[in-house]
Design a protein around this motif. Structure first.
Motif, PDB file in Angstrom:
ATOM      1  N   LEU A  73       0.823  -1.210   0.000  1.00  0.00           N
ATOM      2  CA  LEU A  73       0.000   0.000   0.000  1.00  0.00           C
ATOM      3  C   LEU A  73       0.861   1.267   0.000  1.00  0.00           C
ATOM      4  O   LEU A  73       0.578   2.204  -0.733  1.00  0.00           O
ATOM      5  CB  LEU A  73      -0.930   0.010   1.217  1.00  0.00           C
ATOM      6  CG  LEU A  73      -1.835  -1.211   1.392  1.00  0.00           C
ATOM      7  CD1 LEU A  73      -2.759  -1.013   2.587  1.00  0.00           C
ATOM      8  CD2 LEU A  73      -2.644  -1.478   0.129  1.00  0.00           C
ATOM      9  N   ASP A 117     -13.006   1.688  -0.767  1.00  0.00           N
ATOM     10  CA  ASP A 117     -11.631   1.309  -0.513  1.00  0.00           C
ATOM     11  C   ASP A 117     -10.758   1.868  -1.646  1.00  0.00           C
ATOM     12  O   ASP A 117     -10.896   1.464  -2.801  1.00  0.00           O
ATOM     13  CB  ASP A 117     -11.502  -0.211  -0.433  1.00  0.00           C
ATOM     14  CG  ASP A 117     -10.091  -0.661  -0.086  1.00  0.00           C
ATOM     15  OD1 ASP A 117      -9.221  -0.594  -0.973  1.00  0.00           O
ATOM     16  OD2 ASP A 117      -9.864  -1.058   1.066  1.00  0.00           O
ATOM     17  N   PHE A 239      -8.736  -9.595   4.929  1.00  0.00           N
ATOM     18  CA  PHE A 239      -7.295  -9.364   4.828  1.00  0.00           C
ATOM     19  C   PHE A 239      -6.753  -8.930   6.179  1.00  0.00           C
ATOM     20  O   PHE A 239      -7.493  -8.557   7.088  1.00  0.00           O
ATOM     21  CB  PHE A 239      -6.977  -8.308   3.765  1.00  0.00           C
ATOM     22  CG  PHE A 239      -7.572  -6.947   4.051  1.00  0.00           C
ATOM     23  CD1 PHE A 239      -6.937  -6.041   4.880  1.00  0.00           C
ATOM     24  CD2 PHE A 239      -8.779  -6.573   3.468  1.00  0.00           C
ATOM     25  CE1 PHE A 239      -7.482  -4.784   5.140  1.00  0.00           C
ATOM     26  CE2 PHE A 239      -9.336  -5.322   3.711  1.00  0.00           C
ATOM     27  CZ  PHE A 239      -8.687  -4.433   4.555  1.00  0.00           C
ATOM     28  N   THR A 240      -5.433  -8.983   6.317  1.00  0.00           N
ATOM     29  CA  THR A 240      -4.753  -8.441   7.478  1.00  0.00           C
ATOM     30  C   THR A 240      -3.670  -7.495   6.982  1.00  0.00           C
ATOM     31  O   THR A 240      -3.418  -7.397   5.776  1.00  0.00           O
ATOM     32  CB  THR A 240      -4.139  -9.553   8.339  1.00  0.00           C
ATOM     33  OG1 THR A 240      -3.617  -8.985   9.552  1.00  0.00           O
ATOM     34  CG2 THR A 240      -3.023 -10.284   7.597  1.00  0.00           C
ATOM     35  N   MET A 241      -3.053  -6.774   7.888  1.00  0.00           N
ATOM     36  CA  MET A 241      -1.980  -5.849   7.522  1.00  0.00           C
ATOM     37  C   MET A 241      -0.647  -6.340   8.060  1.00  0.00           C
ATOM     38  O   MET A 241      -0.577  -6.878   9.169  1.00  0.00           O
ATOM     39  CB  MET A 241      -2.264  -4.443   8.081  1.00  0.00           C
ATOM     40  CG  MET A 241      -3.445  -3.754   7.436  1.00  0.00           C
ATOM     41  SD  MET A 241      -3.122  -3.312   5.714  1.00  0.00           S
ATOM     42  CE  MET A 241      -4.583  -2.312   5.370  1.00  0.00           C
ATOM     43  N   ARG A 255       4.141  -1.195   4.086  1.00  0.00           N
ATOM     44  CA  ARG A 255       2.929  -1.807   4.644  1.00  0.00           C
ATOM     45  C   ARG A 255       2.214  -2.562   3.531  1.00  0.00           C
ATOM     46  O   ARG A 255       1.986  -2.026   2.448  1.00  0.00           O
ATOM     47  CB  ARG A 255       1.993  -0.759   5.240  1.00  0.00           C
ATOM     48  CG  ARG A 255       0.661  -1.347   5.719  1.00  0.00           C
ATOM     49  CD  ARG A 255      -0.057  -0.429   6.668  1.00  0.00           C
ATOM     50  NE  ARG A 255       0.693  -0.296   7.918  1.00  0.00           N
ATOM     51  CZ  ARG A 255       0.293   0.447   8.951  1.00  0.00           C
ATOM     52  NH1 ARG A 255      -0.842   1.138   8.874  1.00  0.00           N
ATOM     53  NH2 ARG A 255       1.024   0.518  10.052  1.00  0.00           N
ATOM     54  N   ARG A 256       1.881  -3.812   3.831  1.00  0.00           N
ATOM     55  CA  ARG A 256       1.215  -4.665   2.862  1.00  0.00           C
ATOM     56  C   ARG A 256      -0.151  -5.111   3.368  1.00  0.00           C
ATOM     57  O   ARG A 256      -0.337  -5.351   4.553  1.00  0.00           O
ATOM     58  CB  ARG A 256       2.062  -5.900   2.564  1.00  0.00           C
ATOM     59  CG  ARG A 256       3.409  -5.616   1.943  1.00  0.00           C
ATOM     60  CD  ARG A 256       4.198  -6.891   1.758  1.00  0.00           C
ATOM     61  NE  ARG A 256       5.540  -6.638   1.228  1.00  0.00           N
ATOM     62  CZ  ARG A 256       6.464  -7.565   1.114  1.00  0.00           C
ATOM     63  NH1 ARG A 256       6.197  -8.822   1.474  1.00  0.00           N
ATOM     64  NH2 ARG A 256       7.666  -7.263   0.631  1.00  0.00           N
ATOM     65  N   ARG A 257      -1.071  -5.239   2.425  1.00  0.00           N
ATOM     66  CA  ARG A 257      -2.364  -5.865   2.700  1.00  0.00           C
ATOM     67  C   ARG A 257      -2.265  -7.310   2.208  1.00  0.00           C
ATOM     68  O   ARG A 257      -1.964  -7.555   1.041  1.00  0.00           O
ATOM     69  CB  ARG A 257      -3.488  -5.114   1.985  1.00  0.00           C
ATOM     70  CG  ARG A 257      -4.828  -5.782   2.120  1.00  0.00           C
ATOM     71  CD  ARG A 257      -5.961  -4.791   1.983  1.00  0.00           C
ATOM     72  NE  ARG A 257      -6.120  -4.272   0.634  1.00  0.00           N
ATOM     73  CZ  ARG A 257      -7.016  -3.333   0.321  1.00  0.00           C
ATOM     74  NH1 ARG A 257      -7.783  -2.810   1.253  1.00  0.00           N
ATOM     75  NH2 ARG A 257      -7.121  -2.900  -0.917  1.00  0.00           N
TER      76      ARG A 257
END
Length: 340
Positions: A73, A117, A239-241, A255-257
């Motif tokens: 992201l 989103d 999803f998680t982060m 930071r990834r989703r």
């Protein structure tokens, strides 16, 4: 407008589309299956119509194009944040009717669920869909009962008959490319499945009391909470982060989703060590009722599209369709127990 092409002519159309889009379709990945010397059918970039697999259901859905398995992201340093660049090209996705209905579910979750989103929308706005016809049902499909076996919400429809490529185009921007390579114009009517061997029935009188049925207990021992059903499902959206810190500088990273699954350990863990659904039966109950009860209460249609991929992939041979059909007896069970 309907068009007829020889395969070479349609491949020229694909080359023209590739100037603006990355073209994705179900294709064969040699030796990519679960066992030795077996193949996997999943989505990948194509250049020719010969690469598209029409005679098998894809093992995985188109979802990973709109919702990448791991999506960066933004990048960060100690004092700055930089948004990740979006893809330079749009995408054309070849998919079947059930999956095109799944797009509607994804849009509802990511665009109409209290706000849009941003990262989903910037991908979604650049995607076009080509419907692939289904002349017969595949194993474990139950799209007819889920009312997802037909749709006209496509940019183009494509099927191959007698070595010729037939296209029904709904996208004006593509007319020139199609007309330039077409050998003839022809009325093209999409082929739809009208009957599945696999049938489901969802009771209109279902309430949340069905949560108290003992039917869920069997999944405590049967399910191994691997999450495969969630990962192949075209309508699972959780999803998680993750924050990834670079080894050469621990204060810089991205930071990834990343996809998450309601069936795996840790999904419902909260601060303090609490966990809302420890047992696999409780997780199965949540998944089933989300797909065929509470989502419909909110949106007016079921979340499940009847593609049957969850049944195809489960290593324990748990059938989601059978779980749905068991709900009728579960309703009777809880009603009887309530009357005692």
């Amino acid at each position: 407008m309907g068009y007829c092409f020889d395969k070479e002519g349609f491949n020229q159309v694909l080359q023209e589309l590739a100037k603006e889009y990355v073209v994705y379709a179900p294709k064969r990945f040699k030796n990519g299956g679960s066992f030795s010397d077996t193949d996997r059918i999943r989505y990948g970039e194509i250049q020719t119509v010969e690469e598209i697999v029409f005679d098998r259901k894809s093992d995985y859905s188109f979802k990973e194009i709109l919702l990448p398995l791991s999506q960066t992201l933004f990048f960060f340093t100690e004092d700055a944040v930089k948004e990740a660049n979006p893809p330079k090209k749009g995408a054309v996705i070849f998919l079947r009717s059930c999956d095109l209905h799944a797009v509607k579910r994804l849009d509802a979750v990511y665009l109409e669920n209290g706000g849009e989103d941003y990262y989903y929308k910037r991908l979604r706005d650049k995607v076009k869909f080509v419907l692939m016809g289904c002349r017969h049902s595949f194993e474990n499909c139950f799209c007819v009962d889920m009312e997802t076996n037909r749709t006209d919400a496509y940019d183009a429809y494509l099927e191959i008959k007698s070595g010729k490529v037939y296209v029904d185009n709904h996208n004006e921007a593509w007319e020139a490319a199609f007309a330039a390579q077409s050998t003839e114009t022809s009325e093209v009517i999409p082929a739809y499945v009208t009957k599945n061997e696999n049938r489901v029935h969802i009771s209109d009188g279902m309430t949340l009391d069905v949560m108290h049925s003992k039917m869920w207990d069997e999944y405590d021992s049967r399910c191994i909470n691997c999450g495969r059903c969630n990962f192949v499902c075209p309508t699972c959206t959780c999803f998680t982060m993750q924050d990834i810190f670079y080894t050469d500088n621990g204060k810089v990273g991205e930071r990834r989703r990343v996809w998450a699954s309601c069936m795996v350990d840790g999904f419902t863990e909260v601060a303090g060590g609490g966990c809302y659904r420890k047992k696999n039966g409780q997780r199965m109950r949540f998944k089933v009722l989300h797909k065929v009860y509470d989502y419909k209460k909110r949106n007016g249609y079921h979340m499940c599209v009847g593609c049957g991929r969850c049944d195809d992939i489960c290593p324990e041979y748990i059938s989601f369709a059978n779980s749905i059909n068991k709900l009728a007896d579960a309703i009777k069970e809880v009603s009887t127990n309530a009357g005692k």
